[in-house]
Design an enzyme around this catalytic site. Sequence first.
Site, PDB file in Angstrom:
ATOM      1  N   HIS A 104     -39.327  58.389  27.101  1.00 13.08           N
ATOM      2  CA  HIS A 104     -38.041  58.599  27.786  1.00 13.08           C
ATOM      3  C   HIS A 104     -37.069  57.458  27.507  1.00 13.08           C
ATOM      4  O   HIS A 104     -35.883  57.687  27.247  1.00 13.08           O
ATOM      5  CB  HIS A 104     -38.259  58.661  29.303  1.00 13.08           C
TER       6      HIS A 104
ATOM      7  N   TYR B  54     -37.512  56.949  41.393  1.00  3.25           N
ATOM      8  CA  TYR B  54     -38.033  57.961  40.465  1.00  3.25           C
ATOM      9  C   TYR B  54     -37.171  57.927  39.203  1.00  3.25           C
ATOM     10  O   TYR B  54     -35.981  57.639  39.258  1.00  3.25           O
ATOM     11  CB  TYR B  54     -37.989  59.359  41.102  1.00  3.25           C
ATOM     12  N   GLU B  55     -37.801  58.256  38.073  1.00  6.90           N
ATOM     13  CA  GLU B  55     -37.119  58.059  36.791  1.00  6.90           C
ATOM     14  C   GLU B  55     -35.902  58.958  36.600  1.00  6.90           C
ATOM     15  O   GLU B  55     -35.113  58.741  35.695  1.00  6.90           O
ATOM     16  CB  GLU B  55     -38.104  58.237  35.636  1.00  6.90           C
ATOM     17  N   SER B  56     -35.738  59.965  37.439  1.00  7.47           N
ATOM     18  CA  SER B  56     -34.555  60.817  37.354  1.00  7.47           C
ATOM     19  C   SER B  56     -33.296  60.065  37.764  1.00  7.47           C
ATOM     20  O   SER B  56     -32.194  60.608  37.657  1.00  7.47           O
ATOM     21  CB  SER B  56     -34.736  62.048  38.237  1.00  7.47           C
ATOM     22  N   GLY B  57     -33.435  58.830  38.253  1.00  9.71           N
ATOM     23  CA  GLY B  57     -32.252  58.028  38.571  1.00  9.71           C
ATOM     24  C   GLY B  57     -32.039  57.785  40.046  1.00  9.71           C
ATOM     25  O   GLY B  57     -31.056  57.160  40.442  1.00  9.71           O
TER      26      GLY B  57
END
Lengths: 285, 261
Positions: A104, B54-57
Amino acid sequence: MAEFVSLAEGIESVVRDGCSVAMEGFTHLIPHAAGHEAIRQGRKRLTLIRMTPDLIYDQMIGMGCAEKLVFSWGGNPGVGSLHRLRDAVENGWPHRLELEEHSHAAMANAYEAGAANLPFAVFRGYKGVDLPKVNPRIKSVTCPYTGEVLATVPAIRPDAAVIHAQKADREGNVLLEGIVGVQKEAVLAAKRSLVTVEEIVEDFGPRNANAVILPSWAVTAIARVPGGAYPSYAHGYYKRANDFYIAWDKIARERDTFMAWMKANILEQGPEVFAHHAGLARQAA
Amino acid sequence: MSHTPMSHTATEMMSIAAARLLTDDDVCFVGIGAPSAACNLARLTHAPKITLIYESGTLSTRPSVLPLSIGDGELCDTALTTVGVPEMFRYWLQGGRITIGFLGGAQIDRFANLNTTVVGDYAAPKVRLPGGGGAPEIAGNCREIFITMAMGSRAFVETLPFITSFGHGKGKGDRERLGLKTRGPTKVITDLCVMEPDAETAELTVTALHPGVTRDQVQAGCGWTLRFAGELVETSAPTAQEIEILRDLHARTKRAHGVAA
């Protein structure tokens, strides 16, 4: 300036056979309706680019639209495998699929480099892992100031970017809210772009001064497709249809159930079904 | 040990043992699945001020149900703020602002390297797994890494077919040789025990057994010959409160998604 088009016209002019296309969306605002239209139009030999290929790329791969996938996580989030992707990689069905695999961090940096008109992205990553052994595009550079060795990947510069957003205004400016992923970067990195939107409004009205807005002159085409992100979600409009993601596992597991579902639900349908799906999702929410 | 009238499953013990390792001061990068359950249990019990990312921001999110995916709307709705994904990985993760990265995996070896990419040969895999996602750089850039996964001889393997995320390589000193300045995996919390890298060799060593679990059971779930610490402790059994809060969380989640996350 962005041109207002129908979804069919937008896909026809922006996503062409043999081109590289990034249909982005990080769980949220995934351009499902646009992917379905590309399948209906029988697109072939696409290089599909996306950090998190999920159901829509599973469908496109299973229908033979893709010859290559550039990605960093290919699963059905929270559910399990993408069976059509796995069938292509493990068994070459419906045909062989070339993979270019990243992490990612690498892809996020590569989109940003593309948007910034740089040739490559530099970041601290890939240390000790096996991906650089199977992806020759992962290289490194020595920092001229500190001597630190840093990972590099080429910028992502897709022929086309396709995203879904909440709103466009009459002038063709586009507004995105919520989890915004890498959509802005993908559009700015691409040669052409298509944005599907929930609605077209006269004016965005009062908004945060830092809202994510793509100006009309940075977008190629806009198509209004209410519900176009279903079964993913559109923040402020409808929720994610988690039950569909779970149901997809069974539909996609076998080739014949997959083909039957695609025929009934995509090949023999049009984009208008999305408003209906999203309406149901809204009621359930 | 006598205050535990409620029975519990091994999976519940895993979530609870993992949650106990987290504190209010942690800034935690949360993987989906088992890590997400543990981190939110910590937040709902003894660590209400923990920062979950979380990596979604989504920064400082406080979901009332466990997200099915890494980018559920619930995470954004309850976050302090939501940033784009490039910013997430560049400023917050690579920027060195995360104290604990919490990962799961399909396979792990004795030096806590992880595989989530393929089983078999990369070019012609027997099983194609989802891939690395955020994990390779989470493993490199967080101050330390906790790993949580259920034991089994197909998951805890002698040799990984593919190293997706780097743990301690082939032993002590490998991280430093690669120029990694972070600590790497410091705890592996399973459904049967807790393992920690040995101070001399970095090989995973069982340091705690969960209540009622024997050494033989742990060894049966592991594909390499396990080392056990000289002073092996027993994990405290779950308290009634821990069990109740965890079950409520799963029940709310199930109602919200139509599935247990």
